[in-house]
Design a protein around this motif. Structure first.
Motif, PDB file in Angstrom:
ATOM      1  N   HIS A 387     -50.338  25.526  64.543  1.00 46.89           N
ATOM      2  CA  HIS A 387     -51.282  25.320  65.621  1.00 46.89           C
ATOM      3  C   HIS A 387     -50.798  24.202  66.534  1.00 46.89           C
ATOM      4  O   HIS A 387     -50.150  23.254  66.088  1.00 46.89           O
ATOM      5  CB  HIS A 387     -52.617  24.989  64.933  1.00 46.89           C
ATOM      6  N   CYS A 388     -51.106  24.334  67.829  1.00 43.58           N
ATOM      7  CA  CYS A 388     -50.753  23.286  68.788  1.00 43.58           C
ATOM      8  C   CYS A 388     -52.016  22.560  69.232  1.00 43.58           C
ATOM      9  O   CYS A 388     -52.922  23.183  69.801  1.00 43.58           O
ATOM     10  CB  CYS A 388     -50.054  23.898  70.010  1.00 43.58           C
ATOM     11  N   ASP A 389     -52.078  21.255  68.981  1.00 40.82           N
ATOM     12  CA  ASP A 389     -53.245  20.466  69.346  1.00 40.82           C
ATOM     13  C   ASP A 389     -53.412  20.360  70.856  1.00 40.82           C
ATOM     14  O   ASP A 389     -54.517  20.242  71.360  1.00 40.82           O
ATOM     15  CB  ASP A 389     -53.097  19.033  68.792  1.00 40.82           C
ATOM     16  N   TRP A 393     -52.611  26.775  71.115  1.00 46.71           N
ATOM     17  CA  TRP A 393     -51.785  27.897  70.639  1.00 46.71           C
ATOM     18  C   TRP A 393     -51.868  28.007  69.110  1.00 46.71           C
ATOM     19  O   TRP A 393     -51.916  26.997  68.410  1.00 46.71           O
ATOM     20  CB  TRP A 393     -50.320  27.666  71.053  1.00 46.71           C
ATOM     21  N   ILE A 394     -51.956  29.217  68.598  1.00 43.31           N
ATOM     22  CA  ILE A 394     -51.853  29.417  67.157  1.00 43.31           C
ATOM     23  C   ILE A 394     -50.841  30.509  66.864  1.00 43.31           C
ATOM     24  O   ILE A 394     -50.566  31.364  67.702  1.00 43.31           O
ATOM     25  CB  ILE A 394     -53.200  29.768  66.482  1.00 43.31           C
ATOM     26  N   SER A 395     -50.296  30.485  65.643  1.00 40.69           N
ATOM     27  CA  SER A 395     -49.180  31.370  65.313  1.00 40.69           C
ATOM     28  C   SER A 395     -49.646  32.783  64.986  1.00 40.69           C
ATOM     29  O   SER A 395     -49.591  33.226  63.844  1.00 40.69           O
ATOM     30  CB  SER A 395     -48.393  30.788  64.134  1.00 40.69           C
ATOM     31  N   CYS A 428     -44.072  24.050  71.024  1.00 42.35           N
ATOM     32  CA  CYS A 428     -45.096  25.061  71.293  1.00 42.35           C
ATOM     33  C   CYS A 428     -44.592  26.070  72.316  1.00 42.35           C
ATOM     34  O   CYS A 428     -44.117  25.685  73.390  1.00 42.35           O
ATOM     35  CB  CYS A 428     -46.366  24.386  71.806  1.00 42.35           C
ATOM     36  N   LEU A 439     -51.990  24.260  59.612  1.00 41.16           N
ATOM     37  CA  LEU A 439     -53.432  24.237  59.362  1.00 41.16           C
ATOM     38  C   LEU A 439     -53.712  24.863  58.006  1.00 41.16           C
ATOM     39  O   LEU A 439     -53.217  25.950  57.707  1.00 41.16           O
ATOM     40  CB  LEU A 439     -54.157  25.080  60.414  1.00 41.16           C
TER      41      LEU A 439
END
Ligand code: ADP
Ligand code: ZN
Ligand code: ZN
Length: 686
Positions: A387-389, A393-395, A428, A439
C-alpha cells in the motif's frame, strides 16, 4: 474366428458408451469381459477405454463398427462393484461415466504403450509377500483403554454395513483404534479363509508418512501401499496394481484412493472425516468421504469416520441413528491432558507486531524450559497487500479481483489466484513514493519478527511456500519431531494430525476474520481448525516434557471478541455444544445438512455473458421442489481475466434435486453458448 460387440466408455465429455467390434486374433484369444481396459480408435486418435458390457451382436450391425486395437488382457478386469462405484459417482455428480472411471486410473494404465504396465505387473508379482499364517504376534502394541476397546468391539461386532463415527478428542488414540480394528478384521477374514483388504484414508499427503510408519511397524508381514498424488508415476501404478490384484493388504491414501480398485475390501477408515480436503475442488468435484460411505454400503462392510470435530452431516447422521457414535473422551497417553485453552483479549492486551505481551511471555517461558511452541496463522506470504500512504495505491492484481500478496524472501508480489508474479516495485507505480508499506501480516512477517524478538530460538516456518520442493515438508516435520525446532510457525498445514511430542504451547495469532465470513461453513471450519491446532499441545505424558511443578500445556487465542460463542465453546472443549447450536441454526436457516445444494458456475470474458447464461439456465425447465436463486457474480469475480458467476440450487430433498439435475444437465449441454460452465453437487465453497 470369434468376434464380439463391446460397449466401451471413454474419457470424453459425452454421456454415452460406444460400440466397438472385437475380433479374435487367434483361436486361443479369450473374448474380453466387462471391466477390461482396451485401446480404441476414437476420431483420429487412439484412446484407452473401459469395457462396460458385452452386447448381443444381433442388436447392432457389426459392419459399421470400428475395431478395437488392443485388449489389456494381462491385467485382471475391474470388478462390477468398482464399475458400479464409478457409475454412482458419475450419476450423483452429473458426469459421464468415462470421465469418472478413466481419470481415476494411474496414468501408466492410460497410455498406448503397455511397457510400463508390463514392467509394473512383473514387479508387483515379485513383491508378493510370503503368505503368513499368524500375523506378527511379537509386535508391541499398547493395551487399549476401555473406551478404545469398546470402540474396536463395536466396529467388529457389526454385520455387514455400518457407519461408525469415532468421536474422540485430540490425542485420544483414534489411530490405535484404527490399527486394532484393522488387525482384527484382517485376522477374522483370514481365519475364515477369505482374503481381505482395508482402506485407510487421511486428508493430507503430509500425514501419510506418519501413518504409514505406524501401520508398517504394526503389520511387518503385510503389504502396505500408499496412494496419493505426489507418488512418482511408476510407483503410483505399482501401488494401484498391488491393490487391484489383491496383494496389498492395506491401502493408505488421500481422497483419490477412494476410487482405487480393491476387490477384497473389508473395511474403510476415514481419518479426520470433517476435513475439507476430502472434497476434490476441480474436475470431478466429489466428496471422498461420501463416496467411501457409499462404497462401504455397497460392499456391506463397516466404515469408520474419525474426528474430534465431526462434520455437521455426520453429527446429524448420529442423531438420526444412521451412524453409530463411538466416543473417546480422554487423552490416551498416560498422564497426558487436554491443554488449557485461554483467549487473550487484544483490546486490553494490545498486540504489537501481531503479538500480545501475554503470548510473548508464554513463548519466552517455553524457550527457557526447552519446550516447543507452535504458532498458527492461516495466511501465507509476508503481507496480504502492499500500500502507498501518499496516494492510496494498493497492490491489486491486474488479472483478478484480488490483492497481490507480498512475498518478501522471494522479493515478489504474487497473486494467489492466478499465480501472476511481479518484482516488488521500488516506488509507487502511481505517485513515485518510495516508501511502500506492507499491510497486515502473514507467516513470513511473523517469522521475521520472531527471529528479531528471539534471536537464539530455532524458528521453523511451514506453509505452502516453504515446502514447494518435494520432500521438504517431510524434512521440516522430521526436524520438529527430532526436537530441532523451538518455535514452529505455520498455516493449517501444521494444524492437522501430527503427533508432536514436545509441544506445550499453541498460539493462535489472528483467527477473527472467519467469524464474520459470508460463508456459512466458515464457523464450522474455524472451530475444527482451532480444535485441531489446539490438539497439537500436551500430547505427551506431562512428566516427559515439563519440569517439576510446571503447569499443563496451554493454548492462547488472540482475539478482539473473547465472548464469541465459538471461542467460549473452544475454552470448554465443548464440540457437542458447538455442534448442537450450529445444527439448530442450520435447520432454521434451511442450510445443509438440512437441505441439499448444487451450484452451476459460469465463466466468460464478460461478466454479463456469464450472468445471462445462468439466467437462461434458470428458466430452462420447471423445477418442482428445487429452488433456484438469482445468478450472482462470485465473491472473487475475476480470476486470470475470466469473469465468474454462479447459480445456487437448493432443495430439502436430495432425490428431488437429483431428479431435476439429470434432465437439466442434458438440456444445458445442448445449449449453444460461448460460456464455460460446470456443475458442482454438494458444493463447500459458495
Ligand atoms: P488421535 O488420533 O486421537 O489424536 P493418536 O492416535 O495420535 O490420537 O494418539 C495420541 C497418543 O496416545 C499417541 O502418542 C499414542 O501412541 C498414544 N496412545 C494411544 N492409545 C494408547 C493407549 N491405549 N495407551 C497408551 N498410549 C496410547
Ligand atoms: Zn502512491
Ligand atoms: Zn491474479
Amino acid at each position: 474366428m470369434s468376434s464380439q460387440v463391446l460397449s466401451v466408455v471413454l474419457d470424453a465429455p459425452l454421456d454415452t458408451a460406444f460400440d466397438y467390434l472385437w475380433v479374435a486374433r487367434s483361436e486361443t484369444e479369450l473374448a474380453p469381459q466387462p471391466g477390461q481396459l482396451v485401446l480404441a480408435p476414437f476420431g483420429r486418435r487412439q484412446t484407452i477405454g473401459l469395457v462396460i458390457a458385452v452386447k448381443d451382436s444381433s442388436e447392432v450391425e457389426p459392419g459399421k463398427l470400428r475395431e478395437l486395437l488392443q485388449v489389456r488382457g494381462q491385467m485382471p478386469p475391474l470388478s462390477d462393484d468398482w464399475i458400479a462405484l464409478c457409475r454412482f459417482a458419475a450419476e450423483y455428480y452429473q458426469r459421464p461415466l468415462g470421465e469418472v472411471a478413466l481419470p481415476s486410473l494411474p496414468k501408466g494404465l492410460r497410455t498406448e504403450s503397455t511397457v510400463a504396465l508390463d514392467r509394473a505387473l512383473k514387479k508387483v508379482a515379485q513383491a508378493q509377500p510370503q503368505p503368513t499364517t499368524t500375523p506378527e504376534t511379537s509386535v508391541q502394541r499398547p493395551q487399549l483403554n476401555p473406551e478404545q476397546q469398546t470402540a474396536v468391539d463395536a466396529i467388529l461386532n457389526t454385520e455387514g454395513y455400518q457407519a461408525h463415527l469415532l468421536f474422540g478428542v485430540t490425542g485420544s488414540g483414534k489411530t490405535e483404534v484404527y490399527l486394532h480394528a484393522t488387525e482384527r478384521v484382517l485376522q477374522r477374514e483370514r481365519d475364515a479363509d477369505r482374503r481381505a483388504q482395508v482402506l485407510i484414508m487421511v486428508p493430507e499427503i503430509n500425514l501419510t508418512p506418519q501413518l504409514e510408519a505406524s501401520v508398517r511397524a504394526r503389520f511387518p508381514a503385510l503389504q502396505v501401499v500408499s496412494l496419493h498424488s505426489q507418488l512418482a508415476e511408476g510407483e503410483r501404478l505399482r501401488h494401484w496394481l498391488a491393490a487391484h490384484i489383491g496383494s496389498a493388504d492395506i491401502v493408505l491414501g488421500t481422497r483419490l484412493a477412494v476410487l482405487s480398485s480393491m476387490p477384497h475390501l473389508k473395511m474403510i477408515i476415514i481419518d479426520e472425516e470433517h476435513d475439507p480436503s476430502y472434497k476434490q475442488q476441480e474436475g470431478l468435484r466429489y466428496s471422498a468421504r461420501d463416496l467411501a460411505v457409499w462404497r462401504a454400503h455397497q460392499q456391506q462392510i463397516p466404515v469408520v469416520l474419525g474426528s474430534a470435530t465431526p462434520s455437521a452431516e455426520s453429527w446429524l447422521h448420529v442423531s438420526t441413528g444412521r451412524y453409530q457414535r463411538l466416543t473417546l473422551t480422554q487423552r490416551a497417553a498416560k498422564n497426558a491432558q487436554l491443554p488449557k485453552v485461554r483467549v487473550i483479549d487484544t483490546e486490553i492486551n494490545k498486540a504489537v507486531d501481531g503479538f500480545s505481551p501475554l503470548l510473548l511471555a508464554a513463548l519466552k517461558l517455553r524457550l527457557e524450559r526447552g519446550e516447543q511452541s507452535l504458532l498458527f496463522l492461516n495466511r501465507r506470504g509476508y503481507a496480504p497487500v502492499m500500500h502507498c500512504d501518499a496516494c492510496g495505491w494498493i497492490s491489486n492484481c491486474r488479472r483478478c479481483t484480488a490483492f497481490m500478496v507480498l512475498h518478501k524472501p522471494e522479493r515478489r508480489l504474487r497473486c494467489h489466484h492466478c499465480s501472476l508474479e511481479l518484482r516488488i516495485p521500488s516506488a509507487c507505480p502511481t505517485c513515485g513514493n518510495v516508501d511502500l508499506q506492507p499491510l497486515g501480516r502473514g507467516t513470513q512477517r511473523v517469522e521475521e519478527y520472531l527471529q528479531q524478538a528471539f534471536p537464539q530460538a530455532r524458528v521453523m516456518r511451514i506453509d505452502a511456500d516453504s515446502t514447494r520442493r518435494k520432500g521438504s515438508a517431510q524434512a521440516a516435520f522430521d526436524a520438529v519431531h527430532r526436537g530441532d525446532v523451538d518455535i514452529l510457525l505455520g498455516t493449517q498445514m501444521v494444524a492437522k494430525g501430527h503427533d508432536f511430542q514436545r509441544l506445550t504451547l499453541v498460539g493462535v495469532i489472528n483467527p477473527d476474520t472467519a467469524l464474520f465470513s459470508q460463508d456459512y461453513l466458515a464457523g464450522e471450519r474455524l472451530f475444527a481448525q482451532l480444535m485441531q491446532v489446539a490438539g497439537r499441545a500436551g500430547r505427551a505424558a506431562q512428566a516427559d516434557v515439563n519440569h517439576d511443578g510446571a503447569s499443563q500445556s496451554e493454548v492462547l487465542i488472540q482475539t478482539r471478541y473473547p465472548q464469541h460463542p465459538l471461542y467460549q465453546a473452544l475454552l470448554a472443549h465443548d464440540y457437542k455444544g458447538f455442534a448442537d447450536t450450529m445444527l439448530a441454526e442450520r435447520r432454521s436457516a434451511n442450510l445443509p445438512p438440512y437441505s441439499f445444494q448444487a451450484l452451476l458456475r459460469a465463466e466468460a470474458k464478460n461478466l454479463q455473458l456469464a450472468l445471462d447464461f445462468l439466467a437462461q439456465a434458470r428458466t430452462l425447465m420447471p423445477h418442482p421442489g428445487v429452488s433456484i436463486n438469482d445468478p450472482v457474480p462470485m465473491t472473487i469475480t475475476r480470476v486470470a481475466g475470466i469473469e465468474r458467476a454462479q447459480l445456487l440450487l437448493e432443495s430439502t430433498s436430495r432425490a428431488q434435486l437429483q431428479a431435476f439435475l439429470r434432465p437439466w444437465m442434458r438440456a444445458l449441454r445442448s445449449l449453444k453458448t460461448r460460456v464455460n460452465w460446470m456443475l458442482e453437487v454438494d458444493p463447500i465453497d459458495i
